[in-house]
Structures are given as structure tokens and as C-alpha cells.
Design an enzyme around this catalytic site. Structure first.
Site, PDB file in Angstrom:
ATOM      1  N   GLU B  49     -11.998  -8.201  -1.594  1.00 20.31           N
ATOM      2  CA  GLU B  49     -10.615  -8.064  -2.021  1.00 20.31           C
ATOM      3  C   GLU B  49      -9.993  -9.445  -1.963  1.00 20.31           C
ATOM      4  O   GLU B  49     -10.018 -10.103  -0.922  1.00 20.31           O
ATOM      5  CB  GLU B  49      -9.908  -7.119  -1.049  1.00 20.31           C
ATOM      6  CG  GLU B  49      -8.874  -6.265  -1.701  1.00 20.31           C
ATOM      7  CD  GLU B  49      -8.281  -5.298  -0.699  1.00 20.31           C
ATOM      8  OE1 GLU B  49      -8.831  -4.195  -0.571  1.00 20.31           O
ATOM      9  OE2 GLU B  49      -7.306  -5.662  -0.041  1.00 20.31           O
ATOM     10  N   ASP B  60       3.174  -6.987   3.435  1.00 21.71           N
ATOM     11  CA  ASP B  60       2.223  -7.662   4.318  1.00 21.71           C
ATOM     12  C   ASP B  60       2.865  -8.115   5.623  1.00 21.71           C
ATOM     13  O   ASP B  60       4.045  -8.448   5.659  1.00 21.71           O
ATOM     14  CB  ASP B  60       1.624  -8.870   3.601  1.00 21.71           C
ATOM     15  CG  ASP B  60       0.622  -8.454   2.551  1.00 21.71           C
ATOM     16  OD1 ASP B  60      -0.392  -7.826   2.938  1.00 21.71           O
ATOM     17  OD2 ASP B  60       0.844  -8.707   1.350  1.00 21.71           O
TER      18      ASP B  60
END
Lengths: 400, 265
Positions: B49, B60
Site C-alpha cells: 500500500e 491519519d
């Protein structure tokens, strides 16, 4: 004219708005959407909201004919909707009262908020203190420096102010951080967003809570002059005070609506916070699609305005829509012009406006000159300038 | 069959679970990303990823946010990330690469232009964090038409009806977020994860990856026992953060090998 009926069920204003969030937030937004749908027309909820606005905030806020200033400017008569006289000193409190009542009904003991100039943070801390809710406010460390008095006010009210050090260390980063807190503490936390941005239902809900400004203004203008103004002006950062006064006027075709963005050092310099006026590209940030200040890679760029409350790279999606359908017009005012209007109103009317609101005042000056004395401009004086003493003194080379 | 589908099918035949490490493109320096990708494969990564740096990574945590900031110092944008994958593909046409990023850089490029460029670069999957299925129907169709799998997150708060909506749009695999919060949050609760994975399995045949909270060999092994793939994000990025340009590839490889061994054990 077809009656205005926005947004759609998933929060779209034409191509703008919507719900652009990580899956981790979807459930919380759905819960909020359903609760707001349940209460937005609930007579008991609305009665409690109206009661608090009257007895705690001090509404209705008056409309004041700035006669001496109108004479000095020359041209149209300028009226001011005095949101600066609200408890906590700005329009922000209207929305925090509404959202906090919702938080209570959802049994969330903790509220969080983002703030730029500190007005929304103060308004949230205030209502949290009154309702006995825990309150955490995220604020960019740059803004903390610029707005020290408001930081202290929030602390006095029992809130925890968390400095945000990431990104440009301003309002947009505070919003990111508040979202991160929310996604982590969804069960016990209500996120009180301060402007008409964010994912649905926020833009609609904040607008609805702020619409009291325009609803009152229509009644008051009728009482005072027997008609509605020719133009309604308000400053636009995220755009909550502007949506609040515009919304009830949208179906009144004869009333011009003008949003005033921050041109900073000038649109041509790139150092501004005026995505609508500059015709910035459309993109996705903070849960909605709107005009956004960004570079060619789609990174959000740093904005500039003398007023922290307008220092935001996006704008509420409903403003984007009103611009596209040409129901509202968007213009921008530089730091310098806003400062001149600030000083002018102080000296002529004995009213110290917020730097944000001074942008709307500056455009009122320009516009009034092109109009006749029988015409009327209504400016939303969204906040008072007490919080800006340090900034103004500094710009004048004075240390307080 | 897409590269992602082929990879999962092959792993299943040999009774193995997939290891999916995450790194942010351009962190610590754009010149090193391709070498890091090859290193990850060599050390045992089955899929990778690759994070697309964004100025406002709302979903995040601080670790991956800092990685974005380090990459943005070098002005690494979506077009650079695509160029890096294209370079990687010159030597590796087997390992699937899934981009993980936010909607705005894609919209700035234009969704169709991006879909074409992603196909040209050899991208296999796209996880657009802030594109829920309702807002990305057209985009997902464009990706699928180019044999790129739209990958979606499921969270602990996603109810069954919504799982159906999401798995109907998804292909390649499903990414189950093991805890509430942002990337790199607290430790995951493996019993709860096992329950949720079993429940998701009753609604889809897609392979299920689990991430957000896999921080060591022990959690990796536990997750591998209940899921089809283990996604390791913040832990990998932490390794990048504490390395220097001389040892970053070696350190990432050592960590990947350790996780690989734990998963296979």
C-alpha cells in the site's frame, strides 16, 4: 422564481457539499443526521433554542442605522445588524447554543470544537460551561499567538485548548485535528463545527441555527424602514454569518446578496483567502466539495488574511452554489481596506468591529458610493473587535 | 483477473496469508521510494500500500501525517507517485500496488485522467479514504473498466446494511479497520476483530485485510489467524522515521521479514 430548497438528502448543493469522509466517520454522521432531522422541526427543541437565544445570548440583536457613517461615506444608507452585541461578542454563539442543545439530547457529555480567531472556541466553551459539558478546543498554534485574549477566555470558561502544530498551524489544521479526536471518541463526543462547512449535515445545520440573523433582520427592516434593503452584505470565511443572514433572503429576488472574502495582500499576489472571488479550482476538503485554494497537485495552500476568522482555504458549499446560480455575488477586500473601514467605523459610530466584519464594512463603503441616499445597504456586523486589539495595535506599531 | 485477485488466489492455494506493508511515497526522499518498494517485496511483502502525500490527511494519525509532511517538503504529488510506480513496474510486474490517498489530489488531476494514468503506471488498487461509495460511483466504474480494484474501508461502526452497500462496490479485497480512530491508534482487540471478520465474511467472498493497530509480530500473527491479509501502516512508517537514508531500506526489510515470519509461523 422557483422556491429555493437546498440541500438534497445527502447534503448536496448542486455539485457541492456532500459527505466526503472516511468510513470511520460515516456512522457518527448518520447518527447526527437522523437526530437533527428529528429535532429541526420539533416544537419543544425550537422553543428551548429560542428561549436560550433570548435569555442567554440577548437576542434579538438590534439593527442600527449608521447615519453619521453613511453621511461620511456618501450614497446609500448603511444599516448594521448588531451581532457584535451578542453574548460572547459574535454571531458564533447562535450555532453553538443550537448544537449544544442537540449534544444534550444525544447524551454526549463531551464537546469539541475547532477555532481560528477564537470566537467559535469561546462560544463553545461558554455553552459547555453553562450546560456542564466537558469542552476541548483545537486551535492552530499560529492562531494561538495571534489571539491570546480569546485563548485565556476559553481557559477561564473551563475548556482545554489544544495547540495544533501540524500543517500551516491555522484553522484548517485545527479542523483536521478535531475530526481526528471525533473519530477516536465518537461514543461520548459531539463535534460542534463552527461554520457552514464540513460533511452533511453540518453546512445545513449551522446555516439553520444562524438563520435567526436573517429572520430577525427581515422583521426589523420592515419595522424600521417599512421595506427590505437593496443589498445585504456579510464577510465570508467559511461563511456562517453570511449564510445566516442570506438564507431567509434567498427567495426575495429584489435583495442583492453580497459575500465579502478576504483579499489579504491582494488577489493578484496569491496571498489571500478568497477562493470564490479568485475562482479557485473545485475540490474536496473537510468532508465536502467546494471551491478550494490549492496548488496544481491538489495540495491545500496556505492562505493569508489579517483576520484569523477569514483565514480558511475553502468556503461553505452553499456559497459555492449561490455563486454558480448567481443568487449571491462574491467580492474581496484587502487587509488595508478592511483596516481603513475598521478605523472609520470606530471613529464615526463608536463601534469597534471585528476585523472579519470590517471586510464587509469596507465593501459597504465602496458600494454605497455608487448608490443613491434613498437606497439601503444592510451589513451583518458579525462580531466586535475587542479580540483584535493586539493585532490592530501591532499594525499601528504600538505595543500594548 | 487483476493482479490483486491473482495474488490472493495464489496465497489461498498455498494456505498463506498476505502481508501488506504501507509506506508513504516520497518519505523520506522521493529518490528512495522505488528501492524501498523492491526491498519490501524481497523481504516478504505480498502486496504494497503506497500512500499519496496530502496536505490535510484527516483520517491519519500523527505518524503517517508526519510522513506526508516529509514527502511534501520534496513536493511529491500524485503525478510523481504514479511515475515511481511506473519505474517499479519495470522490474516487478507481479506485486500489486494499492494507492492510498485522499480525493482532492485525484480531483485536481481529473478522475478520468487519473484512471488512465494509474492504469498506465501499473496501479492495481485505489483506496480513496474520503470517497465513500455513495460519492464515488462514477470513479469506481472508471477504475474497474481499467482493471483497477476500488478498495474500501469497513469500520467497527459500519452496520450490516452498509457493509452490503460497500462490498457491492468493492473489488480486490476489503480493508477492515480494526479500531475506532485514526491510523496508528491503540492496540486492537483480536477477539472483537475475529467476530467482525467472521460477520463480514458472511456477506462477501472478497478477501479481508485488517489494519490500523498492527504494531508488532505478535499482533500480526494474531490478525493473520483471523484475516486474509495483515496491513501494517504506522509501524512501517515509524521505522522509516527512525532510519537514515543509508539504512532505511535495510531496516524496512528487516521489519518486513520479521512480520513475514510471524505471519507464516
Amino acid at each position: 422564481m422557483q422556491l429555493y430548497d437546498m440541500p438534497d438528502e445527502r447534503g448536496h448543493f448542486g455539485p457541492y457539499g456532500g459527505i466526503f469522509v472516511s468510513e470511520t466517520l460515516v456512522e457518527a454522521l448518520e447518527e447526527l443526521r437522523l437526530m437533527y432531522e428529528k429535532y429541526r422541526h420539533d416544537t419543544e427543541f425550537l422553543a428551548e433554542f429560542a428561549h436560550d437565544l433570548k435569555h442567554f445570548v440577548g437576542r434579538p440583536s438590534p439593527i442600527y442605522h449608521a447615519k453619521r457613517w453613511s453621511d461620511k461615506v456618501g450614497g446609500a444608507q448603511i444599516y448594521l445588524k448588531r451581532e457584535d452585541l451578542n453574548h460572547t461578542g459574535a454571531h458564533k454563539v447562535n450555532n453553538t447554543v443550537g448544537q449544544a442543545l442537540l449534544a444534550k439530547r444525544m447524551c454526549k457529555p463531551r464537546v469539541i470544537a475547532e477555532t481560528g480567531a477564537g470566537q467559535h472556541g469561546v462560544a463553545t466553551a461558554t455553552i459547555a460551561a453553562r450546560l456542564g459539558l466537558e469542552c476541548v478546543v483545537y486551535m492552530g498554534s499560529e492562531d494561538i499567538k495571534r489571539q491570546a485574549p480569546n485563548v485565556y477566555r476559553m481557559k477561564l470558561l473551563g475548556a482545554t485548548v489544544v495547540p495544533v502544530e501540524s500543517g500551516s498551524k491555522t484553522l484548517k489544521d485545527a479542523l483536521n485535528e478535531a475530526m481526528r479526536d471525533w473519530v477516536t471518541n465518537i461514543e461520548n463526543t459531539f463535534y460542534i463545527i463552527g461554520t457552514v462547512a464540513g460533511p452533511h449535515p453540518y453546512p445545513m445545520m449551522v446555516r439553520d441555527f444562524q438563520a435567526v440573523i436573517g429572520v430577525e433582520a427581515k422583521i426589523q427592516m420592515n419595522e424600521i424602514v417599512g421595506r427590505q434593503p437593496d443589498a445585504v452584505l456579510a464577510c465570508v470565511g467559511g461563511g456562517s454569518n453570511a449564510m445566516g443572514i442570506f438564507y431567509p433572503y434567498i427567495n426575495e429576488a429584489g435583495v442583492k446578496l453580497i459575500g465579502v472574502e478576504a483579499a489579504g495582500h491582494g488577489i493578484e499576489t496569491g496571498k489571500h483567502a478568497a477562493p470564490l472571488t479568485a475562482n479557485s479550482a473545485v475540490g474536496v476538503l473537510h468532508g465536502n466539495r467546494t471551491y478550494l485554494m490549492q496548488d496544481e497537485d491538489g495540495q491545500i495552500i496556505e492562505t493569508h488574511s489579517v483576520s484569523a476568522g477569514l483565514d480558511y482555504p475553502g468556503v461553505g458549499p452553499e456559497h459555492a452554489w449561490l455563486k454558480d446560480i448567481k443568487r449571491a455575488e462574491y467580492v474581496a477586500i484587502t487587509d488595508d481596506d478592511a483596516m481603513a473601514a475598521f478605523h472609520s467605523l470606530c471613529r464615526t459610530e463608536g463601534i469597534i468591529p471585528a476585523l472579519e466584519s470590517s471586510h464587509a464594512l469596507a465593501y459597504a463603503e465602496k458600494l454605497a458610493k455608487t448608490m443613491s441616499p434613498e437606497q439601503i445597504i444592510l451589513v451583518n456586523l458579525s462580531g466586535r473587535g475587542d479580540k483584535d486589539m493586539n493585532t490592530v495595535a501591532q499594525l499601528s506599531g504600538i505595543t500594548l | 483477473m487483476s493482479r490483486i485477485q491473482t495474488t490472493f488466489a495464489t496465497l489461498k492455494q498455498s494456505g498463506k496469508k498476505a502481508l501488506i506493508p504501507f509506506i508513504t511515497a516520497g518519505d523520506p526522499h522521493p529518490d528512495q521510494t522505488v528501492a524501498m518498494l523492491h526491498g519490501l517485496v524481497k523481504a516478504g511483502a505480498d502486496l504494497i500500500e503506497l500512500g499519496v502525500p496530502f496536505s490535510d490527511p484527516m483520517a491519519d494519525g500523527p505518524v503517517i501525517q508526519r510522513a506526508s509532511e516529509r514527502a511534501l517538503v520534496h513536493k511529491v504529488g500524485l503525478r510523481h507517485v504514479l511515475a515511481m510506480v511506473k519505474e517499479f513496474r519495470q522490474q516487478d510486474d507481479k506485486t500489486p500496488i494499492i494507492l492510498m490517498g485522499y480525493a482532492n489530489p485525484i480531483e485536481a488531476m481529473g478522475i478520468e485522467k487519473f484512471a488512465n494514468a494509474a492504469k498506465d503506471a501499473g496501479i492495481d488498487g485505489m483506496l480513496t479514504v474520503d470517497y465513500p461509495p455513495e460519492e464515488s460511483i462514477e470513479f469506481n466504474a472508471m477504475l474497474k473498466a481499467r482493471v483497477i480494484d476500488p478498495v474500501f474501508l469497513l469500520s467497527p461502526t459500519t452496520d450490516k446494511a452498509r457493509v452490503d452497500i460497500i462490498v457491492n462496490q468493492a473489488s480486490g479485497f476489503i480493508y477492515y479497520v480494526s479500531l475506532k480512530g485514526v491510523t496508528g491508534s491503540k492496540n486492537l482487540d483480536i477477539i472483537e476483530v475475529a467476530d467482525r471478520v467472521a460477520s463480514i465474511r458472511s456477506q462477501t467472498n472478497l478477501p479481508i485485510g485488517v489494519g490500523f493497530g498492527v504494531r508488532d509480530s505478535e499482533t500480526a500473527k494474531a490478525v493473520a489467524s483471523v484475516a486474509d491479509a495483515v496491513v501494517v501502516g504506522s509501524r512501517m512508517v515509524q521505522e522509516v522515521e527512525k532510519s537514515n537514508s543509508d539504512n532505511v531500506v535495510a531496516n524496512l526489510m528487516a521489519l518486513t521479514a520479521e512480520l513475514r515470519a510471524a505471519i507464516d509461523a
